[in-house]
Design a protein around this motif. Structure first.
Motif, PDB file in Angstrom:
ATOM      1  N   UNK A  93       7.639  -4.126   4.711  1.00  0.00           N
ATOM      2  CA  UNK A  93       7.151  -2.846   4.538  1.00  0.00           C
ATOM      3  C   UNK A  93       6.762  -2.191   3.178  1.00  0.00           C
ATOM      4  N   UNK A  94       7.604  -3.021   2.286  1.00  0.00           N
ATOM      5  CA  UNK A  94       7.454  -2.837   0.890  1.00  0.00           C
ATOM      6  C   UNK A  94       6.423  -3.725   0.817  1.00  0.00           C
ATOM      7  N   UNK A  95       6.105  -4.529   1.032  1.00  0.00           N
ATOM      8  CA  UNK A  95       4.742  -5.809   0.412  1.00  0.00           C
ATOM      9  C   UNK A  95       4.135  -5.097   1.215  1.00  0.00           C
ATOM     10  N   UNK A  96       3.775  -4.839   2.241  1.00  0.00           N
ATOM     11  CA  UNK A  96       2.658  -3.920   3.320  1.00  0.00           C
ATOM     12  C   UNK A  96       2.303  -3.037   2.398  1.00  0.00           C
ATOM     13  N   UNK A  97       2.741  -1.626   1.991  1.00  0.00           N
ATOM     14  CA  UNK A  97       2.415  -0.648   1.247  1.00  0.00           C
ATOM     15  C   UNK A  97       2.091  -0.989   0.111  1.00  0.00           C
ATOM     16  N   UNK A  98       2.777  -1.799  -0.513  1.00  0.00           N
ATOM     17  CA  UNK A  98       2.285  -2.496  -2.673  1.00  0.00           C
ATOM     18  C   UNK A  98       0.754  -3.043  -2.186  1.00  0.00           C
ATOM     19  N   UNK A 100      12.833  -7.115  -3.585  1.00  0.00           N
ATOM     20  CA  UNK A 100      11.226  -6.273  -4.231  1.00  0.00           C
ATOM     21  C   UNK A 100      12.464  -4.631  -2.768  1.00  0.00           C
ATOM     22  N   UNK A 101      12.696  -4.954  -2.518  1.00  0.00           N
ATOM     23  CA  UNK A 101      13.657  -4.024  -1.456  1.00  0.00           C
ATOM     24  C   UNK A 101      14.805  -2.674  -2.762  1.00  0.00           C
ATOM     25  N   UNK A 102      14.989  -3.406  -3.719  1.00  0.00           N
ATOM     26  CA  UNK A 102      15.935  -3.111  -4.388  1.00  0.00           C
ATOM     27  C   UNK A 102      14.989  -2.339  -5.514  1.00  0.00           C
ATOM     28  N   UNK A 103      13.635  -3.559  -6.270  1.00  0.00           N
ATOM     29  CA  UNK A 103      12.867  -2.655  -7.148  1.00  0.00           C
ATOM     30  C   UNK A 103      12.262  -1.424  -6.848  1.00  0.00           C
ATOM     31  N   UNK A 104      11.994  -1.313  -5.807  1.00  0.00           N
ATOM     32  CA  UNK A 104      11.189  -0.260  -4.729  1.00  0.00           C
ATOM     33  C   UNK A 104      12.015   1.282  -5.118  1.00  0.00           C
ATOM     34  N   UNK A 105      13.655   0.921  -4.451  1.00  0.00           N
ATOM     35  CA  UNK A 105      13.915   1.750  -4.188  1.00  0.00           C
ATOM     36  C   UNK A 105      15.245   2.158  -5.291  1.00  0.00           C
ATOM     37  N   UNK A 106      15.311   0.651  -6.043  1.00  0.00           N
ATOM     38  CA  UNK A 106      15.438   1.680  -7.608  1.00  0.00           C
ATOM     39  C   UNK A 106      14.957   2.204  -8.708  1.00  0.00           C
ATOM     40  N   UNK A 147      13.145  -6.491   7.141  1.00  0.00           N
ATOM     41  CA  UNK A 147      13.380  -5.196   6.686  1.00  0.00           C
ATOM     42  C   UNK A 147      14.209  -4.870   5.494  1.00  0.00           C
ATOM     43  N   UNK A 148      13.402  -3.876   5.502  1.00  0.00           N
ATOM     44  CA  UNK A 148      12.704  -3.076   5.017  1.00  0.00           C
ATOM     45  C   UNK A 148      11.161  -3.922   3.925  1.00  0.00           C
ATOM     46  N   UNK A 149      11.795  -4.734   3.546  1.00  0.00           N
ATOM     47  CA  UNK A 149      10.674  -5.765   2.150  1.00  0.00           C
ATOM     48  C   UNK A 149       9.406  -5.650   2.674  1.00  0.00           C
ATOM     49  N   UNK A 172      -5.268   0.132  13.120  1.00  0.00           N
ATOM     50  CA  UNK A 172      -5.767   2.029  12.781  1.00  0.00           C
ATOM     51  C   UNK A 172      -5.678   2.509  12.654  1.00  0.00           C
ATOM     52  N   UNK A 173      -5.539   3.149  14.364  1.00  0.00           N
ATOM     53  CA  UNK A 173      -5.812   4.710  14.300  1.00  0.00           C
ATOM     54  C   UNK A 173      -4.027   5.061  14.098  1.00  0.00           C
ATOM     55  N   UNK A 174      -3.241   4.194  14.232  1.00  0.00           N
ATOM     56  CA  UNK A 174      -1.593   5.154  13.799  1.00  0.00           C
ATOM     57  C   UNK A 174      -1.843   5.133  12.680  1.00  0.00           C
ATOM     58  N   UNK A 175      -2.128   4.171  12.114  1.00  0.00           N
ATOM     59  CA  UNK A 175      -1.928   3.975  10.453  1.00  0.00           C
ATOM     60  C   UNK A 175      -1.609   5.011   9.677  1.00  0.00           C
ATOM     61  N   UNK A 176      -2.328   6.044   9.775  1.00  0.00           N
ATOM     62  CA  UNK A 176      -1.956   7.587   9.018  1.00  0.00           C
ATOM     63  C   UNK A 176      -1.291   8.338  10.001  1.00  0.00           C
ATOM     64  N   UNK A 177      -0.526   7.820  10.223  1.00  0.00           N
ATOM     65  CA  UNK A 177       0.842   8.501  10.709  1.00  0.00           C
ATOM     66  C   UNK A 177       1.735   7.604  10.452  1.00  0.00           C
ATOM     67  N   UNK A 178       2.003   6.577   9.650  1.00  0.00           N
ATOM     68  CA  UNK A 178       3.276   6.076   9.544  1.00  0.00           C
ATOM     69  C   UNK A 178       3.655   6.305   8.073  1.00  0.00           C
ATOM     70  N   UNK A 179       4.519   5.534   7.797  1.00  0.00           N
ATOM     71  CA  UNK A 179       5.019   5.938   5.666  1.00  0.00           C
ATOM     72  C   UNK A 179       5.596   4.984   5.702  1.00  0.00           C
ATOM     73  N   UNK A 180       5.984   3.694   4.828  1.00  0.00           N
ATOM     74  CA  UNK A 180       6.042   3.154   4.385  1.00  0.00           C
ATOM     75  C   UNK A 180       8.222   2.732   4.058  1.00  0.00           C
ATOM     76  N   UNK A 181       8.804   1.751   4.650  1.00  0.00           N
ATOM     77  CA  UNK A 181       7.993   0.651   5.238  1.00  0.00           C
ATOM     78  C   UNK A 181       8.076  -0.028   6.159  1.00  0.00           C
TER      79      UNK A 181
END
Length: 542
Positions: free
Chosen positions: A37-42, A100-106, A33-35, A167-176
């Motif tokens: 999670x960022x991969x999932x979001x991407x 990947x975390x460096x890239x997203x957060x930077x 974490x959080x790499x 799927x039922x939780x998904x729209x209440x979750x935030x990356x990462x």
């Protein structure tokens, strides 16, 4: 970025669905974490990096490479990220490789000018694969043939959870997605933070000849199968959403639907467009008209007025705090009828955008076959059968819901243009524009009527690719024009689901879901179909 780039490479070059799921679950185990999670979001395209645009990448490459050389390379490769990643000449001395975390957060924490300076340093440190992954990540162009639902399936398998819960939780979750991964690894389940959540859909099986003896029509309720898109309209308090069948929130493109949801309910139905000039308020327009409103982040008042949307409702999943999915379909249907009748009485002259899917009397297979082949409206693509006792369960339970679609339309067309594909097809000409014959002032000419990129095997793809290269008469970047006249041309048998008028195409028509049905190496190009053949297939004007 190296691990993330390796993940993308494996996903692109691995064909099987189950194999892709294994690759993703292995990555979830290996990446911290959080790499992950960022991969999932991407991959699910839920990651938005605003500091880098594709045009800036091109200008950055120009600082290291002759512009004409890069433009020619870009034209040949057909993909900006791939061309830039391959041609970039590194400068020695930069040896910090970002994660990947460096890239997203930077990139989310700097200005556009600063972001470009950072990317330039990272390009020097990464290899070609890493540069490609970084460009796709930063510009939002990550399309690798992995649907968002497949990622959710992999997450479910990784954590040993039902995919429907995710799927039922998904729209209440935030990356990462830290709380999601914690739960998947034995922690506490995240609270459902999203009001008006998506509820995983129940799907039907296509009817084959062997299935008919297994289906007791006396236990079934029959409806028309409409040519729109499956959606779920949900309101809970002040929150209103319209979801696609895969759980994507598409409400931004349909504010007219959102504004016309007076009930706290979750309705399952078909999204359609009606003709505002016809007395019947819900006179269904062709799918091509609906397509004008799809895949938009916003929609103009003019578009909403000319292409008004509505939902033909056929199931009720939740109502005012009560989950109705465990009830039999017959009872859910009765509750739906009561809800829509109540709302109609409350606002008889209001801007209603929901109506009820009609139950039709089709008592035997002969009646079903006749209705399927000759529906009363062109916007109907077949019939549906639903067991009256069926509860609403996610997925495709056998024997509960069935669909019997019309046979596809078939025409013989001539290939006119070929374009390079993407991913593992990037070295092949795999996307084909095809046309039919039309009488012109100086004889017959081909007019484009559609584009197809599937329906053939890998072996057939190699043969078509060779044909394209051997018969190219002009090049336009990644697109080749091939010889296509009455004496020579490759005839493709094209299957498609429907046809509509179009002002965007020279032919005046647009196909719905075209795909290559057969390669007609045996058929002379002059014997391909004419535009009159297609015009005869057009639905009658309202």
């Amino acid at each position: 970025m190296i691990r993330f780039a390796g993940l993308l490479d494996r996903l692109i070059f691995t064909p099987g669905r189950n194999a892709k799921v294994r690759i993703l679950t292995d990555y979830f185990r290996e990446a911290p974490d959080p790499e992950r999670g960022w991969a999932v979001a991407a991959i699910t395209r839920d990651l938005d990096i605003k500091t880098i645009k594709a045009g800036q990448i091109k200008q950055l490459v120009y600082t290291r490479v002759d512009g004409a050389l890069f433009d020619m390379s870009h034209d040949y490769v057909g993909d900006l990220a791939e061309a830039a990643a391959l041609i970039w000449p590194e400068k020695p001395g930069q040896n910090y490789v970002p994660t990947l975390t460096d890239a997203v957060e930077t990139l989310n924490g700097v200005t556009r000018t600063e972001a470009l300076e950072v990317v330039e340093r990272w390009f020097d440190a990464l290899d070609a694969s890493g540069r490609w992954a970084l460009i796709k990540l930063a510009t939002g162009g990550l399309r690798i043939g992995v649907a968002a639902r497949l990622v959710k399936v992999a997450l479910a398998e990784y954590g040993g959870k039902p995919v429907q819960e995710i799927e039922e939780l998904w729209h209440g979750l935030k990356p990462p997605y830290l709380s999601l991964f914690s739960w998947l690894e034995g922690g506490e389940k995240p609270a459902s933070a999203a009001a008006a959540p998506f509820r995983p859909v129940m799907l039907s099986h296509p009817i084959e000849e062997a299935d008919k003896p297994k289906i007791d029509l006396a236990e079934m309720s029959a409806e028309w199968k409409w040519d729109g898109i499956r959606v779920q309209a949900v309101r809970e308090g002040d929150e209103r959403r319209v979801y696609s069948r895969t759980g994507d929130d598409i409400g931004g493109a349909f504010p007219d639907i959102l504004a016309a949801m007076p009930f706290d309910a979750a309705i399952d139905g078909e999204l359609l467009v009606f003709d505002p000039h016809v007395r019947d308020r819900f006179a269904v327009r062709p799918f091509n008209d609906l397509q004008q409103r799809l895949n938009r982040k916003t929609v103009s008042q003019k578009m909403m007025k000319s292409h008004p949307a509505f939902i033909r409702a056929y199931d009720l999943l939740w109502l005012e705090g009560e989950d109705l999915r465990p009830l039999p379909f017959e009872e859910r249907r009765a509750r739906l009828e009561g809800l829509l009748l109540r709302e109609h009485r409350a606002s008889p002259d209001g801007d209603e955008r929901f109506d009820l899917s009609e139950v039709v009397d089709l008592p035997d297979w002969d009646a079903l076959a006749t209705a399927r082949a000759n529906p009363p409206l062109d916007a109907i693509e077949g019939v549906m059968l639903k067991r009256r006792s069926s509860v609403y369960v996610p997925g495709r339970p056998k024997g509960e819901w069935w669909k019997w679609k019309r046979e596809p339309f078939l025409v013989d067309a001539v290939m006119m243009y070929a374009q390079r594909g993407h991913g593992k097809r990037s070295s092949y000409y795999s996307d084909y524009t095809f046309g039919v014959w039309k009488d012109a002032e100086n004889g017959r000419e081909l007019v484009p009527v559609g584009k197809a990129y599937h329906g053939f095997t890998d072996e057939e793809l190699r043969k078509i690719d060779k044909y394209v290269r051997d018969n190219t008469i002009a090049r336009y970047g990644p697109v080749r024009s091939v010889r296509a006249d009455e004496d020579k041309g490759l005839v493709l048998e094209i299957a498609f689901e429907g046809l509509g008028r179009s002002t965007r195409h020279k032919s005046g028509v647009a196909m719905r879901f075209p795909r290559v049905s057969r390669l007609r190496w045996d058929k002379p190009s002059r014997e391909a179909d004419t535009i009159e053949t297609l015009e005869a297939m057009l639905p009658e004007e309202a």
